[in-house]
Design a protein around this motif. Structure first.
Motif, short mmCIF file in Angstrom:
data_model
loop_
_atom_site.label_atom_id
_atom_site.label_comp_id
_atom_site.label_asym_id
_atom_site.label_seq_id
_atom_site.Cartn_x
_atom_site.Cartn_y
_atom_site.Cartn_z
N GLY A 8 0.80 -1.22 0.00
CA GLY A 8 0.00 0.00 0.00
C GLY A 8 0.83 1.27 0.00
N GLY A 9 2.09 1.15 -0.41
CA GLY A 9 2.99 2.30 -0.44
C GLY A 9 4.02 2.32 0.67
N LEU A 10 3.82 1.53 1.72
CA LEU A 10 4.79 1.51 2.83
C LEU A 10 6.15 1.01 2.40
N GLU A 11 6.18 0.19 1.34
CA GLU A 11 7.47 -0.32 0.86
C GLU A 11 8.38 0.81 0.40
N LEU A 12 7.79 1.95 0.02
CA LEU A 12 8.60 3.10 -0.43
C LEU A 12 9.43 3.68 0.71
N LEU A 13 9.02 3.44 1.95
CA LEU A 13 9.78 3.92 3.10
C LEU A 13 10.96 3.00 3.43
N CYS A 14 10.98 1.82 2.80
CA CYS A 14 11.98 0.79 3.11
C CYS A 14 12.75 0.39 1.86
N ASP A 15 13.26 1.36 1.13
CA ASP A 15 14.04 1.09 -0.08
C ASP A 15 13.27 0.31 -1.14
N SER A 16 11.95 0.47 -1.16
CA SER A 16 11.06 -0.15 -2.16
C SER A 16 11.11 -1.68 -2.18
N LYS A 17 11.47 -2.28 -1.05
CA LYS A 17 11.44 -3.74 -0.94
C LYS A 17 10.15 -4.15 -0.24
N LYS A 18 9.34 -4.95 -0.94
CA LYS A 18 8.05 -5.36 -0.38
C LYS A 18 8.19 -6.48 0.65
N ILE A 19 9.12 -7.39 0.43
CA ILE A 19 9.28 -8.54 1.32
C ILE A 19 10.70 -8.56 1.87
N ARG A 20 10.78 -8.74 3.19
CA ARG A 20 12.09 -8.81 3.84
C ARG A 20 12.11 -9.98 4.80
N ASN A 21 13.14 -10.78 4.68
CA ASN A 21 13.38 -11.86 5.64
C ASN A 21 14.42 -11.34 6.62
N ILE A 22 14.03 -11.27 7.88
CA ILE A 22 14.91 -10.66 8.88
C ILE A 22 15.21 -11.65 10.00
N ASN A 23 16.24 -11.33 10.75
CA ASN A 23 16.62 -12.10 11.92
C ASN A 23 16.79 -11.11 13.06
N ILE A 24 15.97 -11.25 14.09
CA ILE A 24 16.00 -10.32 15.23
C ILE A 24 16.42 -11.07 16.48
N GLU A 25 17.36 -10.49 17.19
CA GLU A 25 17.76 -11.05 18.48
C GLU A 25 16.90 -10.40 19.56
N GLN A 26 16.40 -11.21 20.49
CA GLN A 26 15.62 -10.66 21.59
C GLN A 26 16.51 -9.79 22.46
N GLN A 27 15.95 -8.72 22.96
CA GLN A 27 16.70 -7.77 23.77
C GLN A 27 16.62 -8.14 25.25
N ASN A 28 17.65 -7.80 25.97
CA ASN A 28 17.69 -7.93 27.43
C ASN A 28 17.38 -9.35 27.91
N GLY A 29 17.77 -10.35 27.15
CA GLY A 29 17.57 -11.73 27.58
C GLY A 29 16.13 -12.19 27.59
N GLU A 30 15.24 -11.44 26.97
CA GLU A 30 13.83 -11.84 26.92
C GLU A 30 13.69 -13.12 26.10
N ASP A 31 12.77 -14.02 26.52
CA ASP A 31 12.59 -15.24 25.75
C ASP A 31 11.51 -15.10 24.70
N LYS A 32 10.78 -13.99 24.70
CA LYS A 32 9.79 -13.82 23.64
C LYS A 32 9.90 -12.41 23.05
N LEU A 33 9.49 -12.33 21.81
CA LEU A 33 9.49 -11.06 21.09
C LEU A 33 8.04 -10.65 20.90
N ILE A 34 7.74 -9.40 21.19
CA ILE A 34 6.37 -8.91 20.98
C ILE A 34 6.38 -7.84 19.89
N MET A 35 5.20 -7.52 19.38
CA MET A 35 5.09 -6.57 18.28
C MET A 35 5.69 -5.21 18.61
N LYS A 36 5.59 -4.78 19.86
CA LYS A 36 6.18 -3.50 20.24
C LYS A 36 7.68 -3.50 19.97
#
Length: 99
Positions: A9-37
């Motif tokens: 819907g146009g949001l890809e333009l804010l991210c170098d025009s890439k519609k799909i991104r496969n990412i790897n995120i490390e949890q912060q502060n030793g948390e065992d779960k990642l939340i949307m925030k």
């Protein structure tokens, strides 16, 4: 944690025009779960290249951005507190057009 992010819907333009991104995120502060925030903060810092105000307002997405987690509206699963799991697919779609 590996996630797939999709922007539409146009949001890809804010991210170098890439519609799909496969990412790897490390949890912060030793948390065992990642939340949307946590994910939104990571996206703002690492993917949004310009005009972050078009994607986020405060700690959440701005009104008019639809968020789906594994094809389910995040409003049904806890919004910012939605827990994410390995290989989840998170979709962001702007429903705003024009000015």
């Amino acid at each position: 944690m590996q996630l797939t992010l999709e922007f539409g819907g146009g949001l890809e333009l804010l991210c170098d025009s890439k519609k799909i991104r496969n990412i790897n995120i490390e949890q912060q502060n030793g948390e065992d779960k990642l939340i949307m925030k946590d994910l939104l903060s990571w996206v703002r810092t690492n993917l949004i290249k310009e005009r972050p105000e078009m994607f986020m307002k405060g700690d959440t997405v701005r009104p008019g951005v639809l968020v789906l987690v594994n094809d389910c509206d995040w409003e049904l699963s806890g919004q910012l507190n939605t827990s994410l799991e390995e290989k989840d697919v998170v979709v962001f779609i702007s429903t705003l057009h024009g000015g």
